[in-house]
Write a protein that holds these residues in place. Structure first.
Motif, PDB file in Angstrom:
ATOM      1  N   THR A 141       0.816  -1.311   0.088  1.00 33.95           N
ATOM      2  CA  THR A 141      -0.008  -0.017  -0.061  1.00 33.95           C
ATOM      3  C   THR A 141       0.860   1.213   0.059  1.00 33.95           C
ATOM      4  O   THR A 141       0.535   2.264  -0.589  1.00 33.95           O
ATOM      5  CB  THR A 141      -0.765  -0.002   1.374  1.00 33.95           C
ATOM      6  N   PHE A 142       1.988   1.298   0.886  1.00 33.52           N
ATOM      7  CA  PHE A 142       2.986   2.556   0.935  1.00 33.52           C
ATOM      8  C   PHE A 142       3.902   2.392   0.280  1.00 33.52           C
ATOM      9  O   PHE A 142       5.169   2.863   0.614  1.00 33.52           O
ATOM     10  CB  PHE A 142       2.799   2.725   2.317  1.00 33.52           C
ATOM     11  N   ASN A 143       4.118   1.479  -0.745  1.00 29.96           N
ATOM     12  CA  ASN A 143       5.624   1.318  -1.456  1.00 29.96           C
ATOM     13  C   ASN A 143       5.892   2.601  -2.146  1.00 29.96           C
ATOM     14  O   ASN A 143       4.906   3.513  -2.405  1.00 29.96           O
ATOM     15  CB  ASN A 143       5.693   0.173  -2.222  1.00 29.96           C
ATOM     16  N   GLU A 144       7.001   2.671  -2.659  1.00 29.98           N
ATOM     17  CA  GLU A 144       7.289   4.189  -3.185  1.00 29.98           C
ATOM     18  C   GLU A 144       6.610   4.531  -4.516  1.00 29.98           C
ATOM     19  O   GLU A 144       6.010   5.595  -4.629  1.00 29.98           O
ATOM     20  CB  GLU A 144       8.842   4.178  -3.946  1.00 29.98           C
ATOM     21  N   THR A 145       6.221   3.374  -5.059  1.00 32.26           N
ATOM     22  CA  THR A 145       5.597   3.905  -6.667  1.00 32.26           C
ATOM     23  C   THR A 145       4.140   4.277  -5.994  1.00 32.26           C
ATOM     24  O   THR A 145       3.627   5.367  -6.628  1.00 32.26           O
ATOM     25  CB  THR A 145       5.501   2.666  -7.306  1.00 32.26           C
ATOM     26  N   ASN A 146       3.380   3.583  -5.211  1.00 30.62           N
ATOM     27  CA  ASN A 146       2.269   4.107  -4.595  1.00 30.62           C
ATOM     28  C   ASN A 146       2.090   5.477  -4.058  1.00 30.62           C
ATOM     29  O   ASN A 146       1.390   6.396  -4.290  1.00 30.62           O
ATOM     30  CB  ASN A 146       1.313   2.980  -4.040  1.00 30.62           C
ATOM     31  N   MET A 147       3.176   5.593  -3.246  1.00 32.73           N
ATOM     32  CA  MET A 147       3.207   6.888  -2.668  1.00 32.73           C
ATOM     33  C   MET A 147       3.540   8.147  -3.530  1.00 32.73           C
ATOM     34  O   MET A 147       2.968   9.124  -3.751  1.00 32.73           O
ATOM     35  CB  MET A 147       4.291   6.879  -1.432  1.00 32.73           C
ATOM     36  N   ASN A 148       4.316   7.736  -4.419  1.00 32.30           N
ATOM     37  CA  ASN A 148       4.822   8.706  -5.701  1.00 32.30           C
ATOM     38  C   ASN A 148       3.446   9.007  -6.241  1.00 32.30           C
ATOM     39  O   ASN A 148       3.157  10.341  -6.673  1.00 32.30           O
ATOM     40  CB  ASN A 148       5.816   8.299  -6.455  1.00 32.30           C
ATOM     41  N   LEU A 149       2.446   8.210  -6.842  1.00 32.62           N
ATOM     42  CA  LEU A 149       1.359   8.264  -7.628  1.00 32.62           C
ATOM     43  C   LEU A 149       0.454   9.329  -6.796  1.00 32.62           C
ATOM     44  O   LEU A 149      -0.247  10.124  -7.442  1.00 32.62           O
ATOM     45  CB  LEU A 149       0.827   7.051  -8.010  1.00 32.62           C
ATOM     46  N   MET A 150       0.444   9.015  -5.625  1.00 33.19           N
ATOM     47  CA  MET A 150      -0.759   9.765  -4.851  1.00 33.19           C
ATOM     48  C   MET A 150      -0.164  11.282  -4.604  1.00 33.19           C
ATOM     49  O   MET A 150      -0.866  12.234  -4.641  1.00 33.19           O
ATOM     50  CB  MET A 150      -0.671   9.319  -3.351  1.00 33.19           C
ATOM     51  N   TYR A 151       1.191  11.467  -4.500  1.00 30.10           N
ATOM     52  CA  TYR A 151       1.799  13.026  -4.700  1.00 30.10           C
ATOM     53  C   TYR A 151       1.502  13.423  -5.742  1.00 30.10           C
ATOM     54  O   TYR A 151       1.008  14.501  -6.086  1.00 30.10           O
ATOM     55  CB  TYR A 151       3.104  12.713  -3.914  1.00 30.10           C
ATOM     56  N   CYS A 152       1.226  12.830  -7.124  1.00 33.88           N
ATOM     57  CA  CYS A 152       1.227  13.064  -8.279  1.00 33.88           C
ATOM     58  C   CYS A 152      -0.145  13.806  -8.502  1.00 33.88           C
ATOM     59  O   CYS A 152      -0.595  14.582  -9.055  1.00 33.88           O
ATOM     60  CB  CYS A 152       1.691  12.205  -9.414  1.00 33.88           C
TER      61      CYS A 152
ATOM     62  N   ASN B 218       3.221   9.951 -12.348  1.00 26.85           N
ATOM     63  CA  ASN B 218       1.850   9.798 -13.362  1.00 26.85           C
ATOM     64  C   ASN B 218       2.053  10.703 -14.608  1.00 26.85           C
ATOM     65  O   ASN B 218       2.419  11.763 -14.393  1.00 26.85           O
ATOM     66  CB  ASN B 218       0.803  10.272 -12.196  1.00 26.85           C
ATOM     67  N   ARG B 219       1.525  10.309 -15.473  1.00 29.96           N
ATOM     68  CA  ARG B 219       1.902  11.133 -16.687  1.00 29.96           C
ATOM     69  C   ARG B 219       1.097  12.290 -16.871  1.00 29.96           C
ATOM     70  O   ARG B 219       1.378  13.185 -17.277  1.00 29.96           O
ATOM     71  CB  ARG B 219       1.715  10.278 -18.080  1.00 29.96           C
ATOM     72  N   GLY B 220      -0.234  11.938 -16.213  1.00 31.90           N
ATOM     73  CA  GLY B 220      -1.048  13.116 -16.156  1.00 31.90           C
ATOM     74  C   GLY B 220      -0.465  14.300 -15.476  1.00 31.90           C
ATOM     75  O   GLY B 220      -0.779  15.551 -15.820  1.00 31.90           O
ATOM     76  N   PHE B 221       0.102  14.067 -14.386  1.00 30.83           N
ATOM     77  CA  PHE B 221       0.761  15.187 -13.804  1.00 30.83           C
ATOM     78  C   PHE B 221       1.796  15.715 -14.430  1.00 30.83           C
ATOM     79  O   PHE B 221       1.843  17.135 -14.327  1.00 30.83           O
ATOM     80  CB  PHE B 221       1.460  14.503 -12.373  1.00 30.83           C
ATOM     81  N   VAL B 222       2.779  15.254 -15.238  1.00 27.85           N
ATOM     82  CA  VAL B 222       3.740  15.897 -16.029  1.00 27.85           C
ATOM     83  C   VAL B 222       3.239  16.561 -17.090  1.00 27.85           C
ATOM     84  O   VAL B 222       3.316  17.608 -17.359  1.00 27.85           O
ATOM     85  CB  VAL B 222       4.903  14.679 -16.595  1.00 27.85           C
ATOM     86  N   MET B 223       1.925  16.018 -17.574  1.00 32.74           N
ATOM     87  CA  MET B 223       1.308  16.710 -18.891  1.00 32.74           C
ATOM     88  C   MET B 223       0.691  18.251 -18.229  1.00 32.74           C
ATOM     89  O   MET B 223       0.458  19.173 -18.746  1.00 32.74           O
ATOM     90  CB  MET B 223       0.223  15.704 -19.439  1.00 32.74           C
ATOM     91  N   THR B 224       0.197  17.942 -17.022  1.00 32.13           N
ATOM     92  CA  THR B 224      -0.606  19.057 -16.464  1.00 32.13           C
ATOM     93  C   THR B 224       0.574  20.290 -16.097  1.00 32.13           C
ATOM     94  O   THR B 224       0.167  21.445 -16.176  1.00 32.13           O
ATOM     95  CB  THR B 224      -1.428  18.756 -15.060  1.00 32.13           C
ATOM     96  N   LEU B 225       1.817  19.626 -15.593  1.00 28.10           N
ATOM     97  CA  LEU B 225       2.689  20.673 -15.364  1.00 28.10           C
ATOM     98  C   LEU B 225       3.608  21.444 -16.663  1.00 28.10           C
ATOM     99  O   LEU B 225       3.448  22.633 -16.394  1.00 28.10           O
ATOM    100  CB  LEU B 225       3.924  19.906 -14.705  1.00 28.10           C
TER     101      LEU B 225
END
Length: 621
Positions: free
Chosen positions: A339-350, A382-389
């Motif tokens: 649940t709280f692995n790096e990938t999931n945490m990073n995605l939630m931050y994104c 998350n690609r959506g985050f980078v695209m929004t940025l």
């Protein structure tokens, strides 16, 4: 049942079936324990090759032979019966301890024999390079009491697995779940599935077996089977008050959600989540895992406030549970341990940063971008985050909050390449002002020099694609030559930004196009077939440039036709060429004076005169 006198503190044991390389690596990793603790190494040979047997005998204190009967519990019980130690620790022959410090410390403590069971962490690598992994608790230690045994033909476990428990802070590396192909993965699981179904039939009330079967279904993407199994088992224990059922209930609920997400049953997923929130029958950890999926659904649907609410809940559980190894073990399971692995945490931050940007709020961007593990070996954004940025940069240009995040993309070559790829995909949506704003957004970043050139290429492409017609072959060739020089200059800076000991430079498509243009210019007047082959290579390199390349091909074809006509009678051709220039000037003057009809009539006469002589409408290209 082991009633032998205990002559050692610890027996370290492993089953071995004939893998020489992994077996030796495993045994070598045990030697620090063997040398530091009053212990023995016992190996159970279940069918080793001669080569492997020699390796075993080099390290083991004792070797026993066991005829394999397709029952891991039977083999483990035989293993346990041979132990001379008060404590029993086992490891598989395809695993190896990365560090034994804590294990040695634990067994040096006189109180170690007060623990009934325990274990360590299995580090399951997700790729053959060992860049990504997941750490999972495995129960691999017990006190050698007469009533202790193993159960289960497969996915065997220590019984009774209760009492004082200690998980040692040690990791055993394991590549056993990495496969060369999906076919191998499926083959492995299909070997296990019938045995698990058989054990479910034999022990219908034992939740361990559907729990393990669900894991097999998930691994090979049997999503419908996963959904049916988890739904049936969850419903069976949904209202149970038993503590063990509550732990399993969370795993089966997570399995339902994972299957629904894979099957794109998003409405059903959200309805089930709402039901769970009303029932309040799960631990916070599995609920946080399901909240992760709910946040993703809201994110996809641009439901920003709802998405932020799920993120807040997820992060709150992380603070209360995720930082506590004990609570993670009590509340976790096969589908919620990550649940709280790096990938999931990073995605939630994104998700949080994107929702903020969508609503014009830079607060989450400033707050969360530092939490992303930018320096890890493998990081997924998350690609959506980078695209929004990028879209926000196109709108506002330089802004410190955006600049600080963009600067993080120069932490590694992978991030830089991802950013450039997304910018390249998005440029079609921006006008020249937007492209200039993106360029300005990189001021003072570590990648400013390269990104300036990168954006200059895109700006020039935009300008070229905006030109509807070209005055002459020379005009077109001059701007294409400038484009070629710019792409080559950018490529050099791009390649030098992240130097490598073993560089394997790959030319970008725009640079390949630039090289094709340079090669064409070099030979266009000397070698027509070669020049035409370069034009052919140019098509498709950069779709935005295709119209200009098409015009180049057309103009070059006309130029060759005119060169052939010129060669037949150079003097006459030059006279007609000069005459055309003079008449074109007259036509321009008539048009400027408002005498449009006269200009059109004169132009038509000119075309007819040239066509009757040379078969073409103009001698200019």
């Amino acid at each position: 049942m082991n009633n032998k006198p205990k002559t050692k503190l610890l027996t370290i044991s492993l089953l071995c079936c004939g893998r020489p390389d992994t077996t030796e690596r495993c045994l070598k990793s045990l030697m620090p324990i063997r040398e530091a603790i009053d212990s023995e190494i016992q190996v159970i040979d279940t069918g080793c090759s001669k080569e492997t047997r020699k390796i075993i005998e080099k390290y083991a204190d004792e070797v026993f032979e066991f005829t394999w009967v397709k029952d891991f519990a039977a083999a483990r019980n035989f293993q346990l019966d041979q132990a001379n130690g008060k404590m029993f620790l086992y490891i598989d022959d395809d695993e190896w301890f990365l560090d034994t410090t804590y294990i040695i410390e634990f067994f040096k403590d006189p109180r170690c024999t007060e623990y009934n069971v325990g274990g360590y962490f299995q580090r399951n690598y997700l790729d053959f390079e060992g860049k990504e992994y997941e750490d999972t608790e495995v129960m691999r230690m017990c006190r050698v009491d007469p009533d202790v045994c193993f159960k289960g033909k497969i996915h065997e476990y220590i019984y009774p697995g209760c009492g004082n428990t200690m998980f040692m802070d040690a990791r055993a590396g394991h590549f056993g779940y990495v496969y060369e192909s999906e076919e191998e993965n499926v083959k492995h699981s299909l070997r296990n599935i019938p045995l698990l179904i058989e054990m479910m039939d034999e022990e219908p009330d034992e939740l361990r077996w559907p729990y393990q079967l669900a894991q097999e279904y998930k691994a090979i993407k049997y999503n419908k089977e996963l959904l049916d199994l988890c739904t049936a088992t969850y419903n069976k224990i949904a209202d149970s008050k038993e503590e063990v059922d509550k732990k399993y209930r969370g795993s089966f609920a997570c399995g339902i959600v994972i299957a629904m997400a894979r099957l794109e049953m998003l409405d059903e997923l959200m309805a089930f989540y709402e039901e769970l929130k009303k029932k309040k029958n799960l631990f916070p950890l599995p609920m946080a895992k399901i909240a992760f999926y709910a946040a993703k659904v809201h994110f996809i649907n641009d439901e920003n406030d709802k998405c932020k609410a799920e993120i807040d809940y997820y992060l709150d559980v992380y603070e209360k549970v995720g930082k506590d190894i004990g609570l993670m073990f009590i509340q976790g399971g096969i589908f919620s341990n990550d649940t709280f692995n790096e990938t999931n945490m990073n995605l939630m931050y994104c998700y949080a940063m994107t929702c903020g940007l969508r609503q014009g709020d830079y607060g989450p961007l400033v707050h969360y971008y530092r939490r992303i593990t930018w320096n890890s070996k493998v990081v997924r954004l998350n690609r959506g985050f980078v695209m929004t940025l990028v879209a926000e940069a196109a709108k506002v240009g330089y802004k410190k909050e955006i600049r600080d995040v963009l600067n993080k993309f120069f932490t590694s070559e992978g991030f830089r390449n991802l950013l450039e790829k997304i910018i390249d995909e998005a440029v079609i949506d921006f006008d020249e002002e937007g492209l200039l704003n993106i360029k300005n957004a990189f001021k003072t970043t570590e990648g400013e020099k390269e990104l300036n050139l990168f954006m200059d290429v895109r700006i020039l492409e935009h300008q070229i694609s905006s030109i509807e017609s070209w005055d002459s072959f020379k005009q077109l060739l001059d701007i294409l030559e400038a484009y070629a020089q710019l792409t080559v200059k950018w490529q050099r800076v791009h390649d030098s930004m992240f130097p490598s000991e073993n560089p394997s430079f790959t030319l970008a498509q725009e640079t390949k196009l630039g090289c094709d243009i340079n090669d064409f210019i070099e030979c266009e007047s000397k070698d027509v077939p070669k020049a035409l082959s370069y034009i052919k290579d140019m098509i498709g390199r950069r779709p935005v440039m295709n119209p200009a390349i098409g015009e180049l091909a057309d103009m070059y074809g006309r130029k060759q036709q005119l060169d052939a006509l010129r060669a037949k009678n150079p003097v006459k051709f030059q006279e007609m060429y000069n005459l055309e220039e003079q008449i074109l000037l007259q036509i321009a003057e008539l048009d400027a004076a408002g005498q449009v009809d006269e200009a059109v009539a004169t132009y038509q006469e000119l075309i007819m005169a040239i066509k009757s002589t040379y078969g073409v409408e103009t001698l200019h290209v």
